[in-house]
Design a protein around this motif. Structure first.
Motif, PDB file in Angstrom:
ATOM      1  N   THR A  24       1.007  -1.011   0.072  1.00  0.00           N
ATOM      2  CA  THR A  24       0.043  -0.048  -0.170  1.00  0.00           C
ATOM      3  C   THR A  24       0.968   1.101   0.040  1.00  0.00           C
ATOM      4  N   ASP A  25       0.729   1.940  -1.027  1.00  0.00           N
ATOM      5  CA  ASP A  25       1.472   3.609  -1.046  1.00  0.00           C
ATOM      6  C   ASP A  25       0.825   4.183   0.146  1.00  0.00           C
ATOM      7  N   ILE A  26       2.104   4.691   0.874  1.00  0.00           N
ATOM      8  CA  ILE A  26       2.004   5.469   2.116  1.00  0.00           C
ATOM      9  C   ILE A  26       1.142   6.782   1.672  1.00  0.00           C
ATOM     10  N   TYR A  27       1.185   7.210   0.576  1.00  0.00           N
ATOM     11  CA  TYR A  27       0.301   8.692   0.349  1.00  0.00           C
ATOM     12  C   TYR A  27      -0.982   8.123   0.379  1.00  0.00           C
ATOM     13  N   ASP A  28      -1.461   7.159  -0.393  1.00  0.00           N
ATOM     14  CA  ASP A  28      -2.896   6.625  -0.404  1.00  0.00           C
ATOM     15  C   ASP A  28      -3.425   6.389   0.970  1.00  0.00           C
ATOM     16  N   PHE A  29      -2.476   5.949   1.840  1.00  0.00           N
ATOM     17  CA  PHE A  29      -2.976   5.539   3.394  1.00  0.00           C
ATOM     18  C   PHE A  29      -3.067   6.846   4.032  1.00  0.00           C
ATOM     19  N   ALA A  30      -2.187   7.904   3.625  1.00  0.00           N
ATOM     20  CA  ALA A  30      -2.367   9.265   4.563  1.00  0.00           C
ATOM     21  C   ALA A  30      -3.464   9.754   4.007  1.00  0.00           C
ATOM     22  N   GLY A  31      -3.925   9.872   2.660  1.00  0.00           N
ATOM     23  CA  GLY A  31      -5.150  10.516   2.151  1.00  0.00           C
ATOM     24  C   GLY A  31      -6.481   9.772   2.807  1.00  0.00           C
ATOM     25  N   PHE A  32      -6.265   8.564   3.182  1.00  0.00           N
ATOM     26  CA  PHE A  32      -7.559   7.848   3.899  1.00  0.00           C
ATOM     27  C   PHE A  32      -7.485   8.258   5.270  1.00  0.00           C
ATOM     28  N   ALA A  33      -6.244   8.208   5.956  1.00  0.00           N
ATOM     29  CA  ALA A  33      -6.087   8.491   7.512  1.00  0.00           C
ATOM     30  C   ALA A  33      -6.668  10.000   8.234  1.00  0.00           C
ATOM     31  N   VAL A  34      -6.199  10.882   7.349  1.00  0.00           N
ATOM     32  CA  VAL A  34      -6.931  12.128   7.553  1.00  0.00           C
ATOM     33  C   VAL A  34      -8.399  12.572   7.532  1.00  0.00           C
ATOM     34  N   GLN A  35      -9.045  11.398   7.205  1.00  0.00           N
ATOM     35  CA  GLN A  35     -10.458  11.743   7.386  1.00  0.00           C
ATOM     36  C   GLN A  35     -11.131  11.167   8.751  1.00  0.00           C
ATOM     37  N   PHE A  36      -9.848  10.645   9.428  1.00  0.00           N
ATOM     38  CA  PHE A  36     -10.400  10.269  10.841  1.00  0.00           C
ATOM     39  C   PHE A  36      -9.934  11.436  11.770  1.00  0.00           C
ATOM     40  N   ASP A  37      -9.067  12.305  11.326  1.00  0.00           N
ATOM     41  CA  ASP A  37      -8.549  13.333  12.464  1.00  0.00           C
ATOM     42  C   ASP A  37      -9.398  13.739  13.528  1.00  0.00           C
ATOM     43  N   PRO A  38      -9.395  13.499  14.709  1.00  0.00           N
ATOM     44  CA  PRO A  38     -10.080  14.002  15.651  1.00  0.00           C
ATOM     45  C   PRO A  38     -10.080  15.525  15.894  1.00  0.00           C
ATOM     46  N   ALA A  39     -11.000  16.083  16.556  1.00  0.00           N
ATOM     47  CA  ALA A  39     -10.865  17.467  16.845  1.00  0.00           C
ATOM     48  C   ALA A  39      -9.538  18.061  17.515  1.00  0.00           C
ATOM     49  N   ASP A  40      -8.789  18.852  17.355  1.00  0.00           N
ATOM     50  CA  ASP A  40      -7.761  19.412  18.053  1.00  0.00           C
ATOM     51  C   ASP A  40      -6.541  18.680  17.907  1.00  0.00           C
ATOM     52  N   ILE A  41      -6.557  17.825  16.955  1.00  0.00           N
ATOM     53  CA  ILE A  41      -5.508  16.817  16.723  1.00  0.00           C
ATOM     54  C   ILE A  41      -5.029  16.656  15.346  1.00  0.00           C
ATOM     55  N   ARG A  42      -3.800  16.281  14.851  1.00  0.00           N
ATOM     56  CA  ARG A  42      -3.547  16.140  13.504  1.00  0.00           C
ATOM     57  C   ARG A  42      -2.396  15.297  13.623  1.00  0.00           C
ATOM     58  N   ILE A  43      -1.891  14.695  12.248  1.00  0.00           N
ATOM     59  CA  ILE A  43      -1.026  13.765  12.309  1.00  0.00           C
ATOM     60  C   ILE A  43       0.191  14.427  12.051  1.00  0.00           C
ATOM     61  N   HIS A  44       1.383  13.962  13.111  1.00  0.00           N
ATOM     62  CA  HIS A  44       2.795  14.650  12.884  1.00  0.00           C
ATOM     63  C   HIS A  44       3.667  13.863  11.974  1.00  0.00           C
ATOM     64  N   ASN A  45       3.667  12.517  11.943  1.00  0.00           N
ATOM     65  CA  ASN A  45       4.218  11.901  10.951  1.00  0.00           C
ATOM     66  C   ASN A  45       3.667  10.351  10.690  1.00  0.00           C
ATOM     67  N   ILE A  46       3.921   9.694   9.646  1.00  0.00           N
ATOM     68  CA  ILE A  46       3.584   8.238   9.455  1.00  0.00           C
ATOM     69  C   ILE A  46       4.860   7.724   8.765  1.00  0.00           C
ATOM     70  N   PHE A  47       5.162   6.305   9.701  1.00  0.00           N
ATOM     71  CA  PHE A  47       6.120   5.637   8.968  1.00  0.00           C
ATOM     72  C   PHE A  47       5.595   4.108   8.505  1.00  0.00           C
ATOM     73  N   VAL A  48       6.122   3.493   7.692  1.00  0.00           N
ATOM     74  CA  VAL A  48       5.909   2.066   7.352  1.00  0.00           C
ATOM     75  C   VAL A  48       6.213   1.317   8.678  1.00  0.00           C
ATOM     76  N   CYS A  49       5.582   0.183   8.701  1.00  0.00           N
ATOM     77  CA  CYS A  49       6.013  -0.662   9.700  1.00  0.00           C
ATOM     78  C   CYS A  49       5.639  -2.138   9.512  1.00  0.00           C
ATOM     79  N   GLY A  50       6.041  -3.036  10.321  1.00  0.00           N
ATOM     80  CA  GLY A  50       5.772  -4.299   9.874  1.00  0.00           C
ATOM     81  C   GLY A  50       6.933  -5.099   9.555  1.00  0.00           C
ATOM     82  N   PRO A  51       7.055  -6.616   9.860  1.00  0.00           N
ATOM     83  CA  PRO A  51       8.303  -7.284   9.495  1.00  0.00           C
ATOM     84  C   PRO A  51       8.559  -7.635   7.978  1.00  0.00           C
ATOM     85  N   ASP A  52       7.586  -7.522   7.033  1.00  0.00           N
ATOM     86  CA  ASP A  52       7.863  -7.728   5.738  1.00  0.00           C
ATOM     87  C   ASP A  52       8.029  -6.218   5.116  1.00  0.00           C
ATOM     88  N   LYS A  53       7.042  -5.250   5.650  1.00  0.00           N
ATOM     89  CA  LYS A  53       7.195  -4.000   4.911  1.00  0.00           C
ATOM     90  C   LYS A  53       8.412  -3.564   5.246  1.00  0.00           C
TER      91      LYS A  53
END
Length: 203
Positions: free
Chosen positions: A101-130
């Protein structure tokens, strides 16, 4: 003469009236926000992964500088927990296997869930295979890195908040590689190989 005689009293009355208006119409400051010491604070770190534990690590911070008491209140909000839980459960259903999964595709999806007064600081890939995607022979680097340190995360792909919220088609996407140098710290595509040498390893 009469006005001059009562001028001190008029000044006192005028000051009192101004004070009353200020008290009535000034916005009320919550006591937990009424402190001089404020800073932008880390709210939570969320792992959004598929059933093979591959995906992304999302770090949330406060949008504005806050007091420790306000941070405490934000972290206890049910709405914050619910928003993050929806992202954690819905992303694997939308993207399926998140290994490629492309990190930009995920980021675009993730911002739809931003709670009030909070924002994403950064996103890192994670996982044994990734994470292994960012280790491999790089013809531009002699003695390219053979492994990722679990604490430094050097070489892993990530995005900053500016990449996530300010990216436009005009400037294009920037893929970043953590703690890498020179031309190896960014790319215009998601490159699956090492971006630092063993000599450049932090630890």
């Amino acid at each position: 003469m009469a006005l001059l005689a009562i001028w001190p009293w008029l000044a006192v009355i005028l000051c009192a009236v101004i004070w009353i208006f200020v008290e009535i119409f000034s916005p009320r400051i919550d006591p937990i926000d009424n402190q001089a010491t404020r800073s932008r604070e880390l709210v939570r770190q969320l792992f959004v992964v598929d059933d093979k534990r591959n995906g992304f690590r999302v770090r949330y911070i406060t949008k504005e500088p806050v007091t420790k008491e306000r941070l405490d209140e934000i972290q206890r909000r049910t709405s914050v927990r619910d928003s993050m839980e929806r992202l954690r459960t819905k992303a694997p259903k939308v993207f399926g296997n998140m290994l490629l999964t492309d990190i930009y595709d995920f980021a675009g999806f993730a911002v739809q869930f931003d709670p009030a007064d909070i924002r994403i600081h950064n996103i890192f890939v994670c996982g044994p295979d990734k994470e292994k995607l960012y280790i491999g022979e790089n013809p531009r680097i002699e003695n390219w890195a053979k492994w990722i340190h679990p604490e430094s995360l050097q070489g892993l792909l990530y995005l900053t908040s500016e990449d996530i919220y300010c990216n436009t088609a005009r400037w294009g996407k920037v893929y970043r590689y953590h703690e890498c140098r020179g031309n190896n710290q960014i790319s215009v595509t998601d490159e699956h190989f090492s971006h630092f040498s063993e000599e450049e390893r932090i630890y």
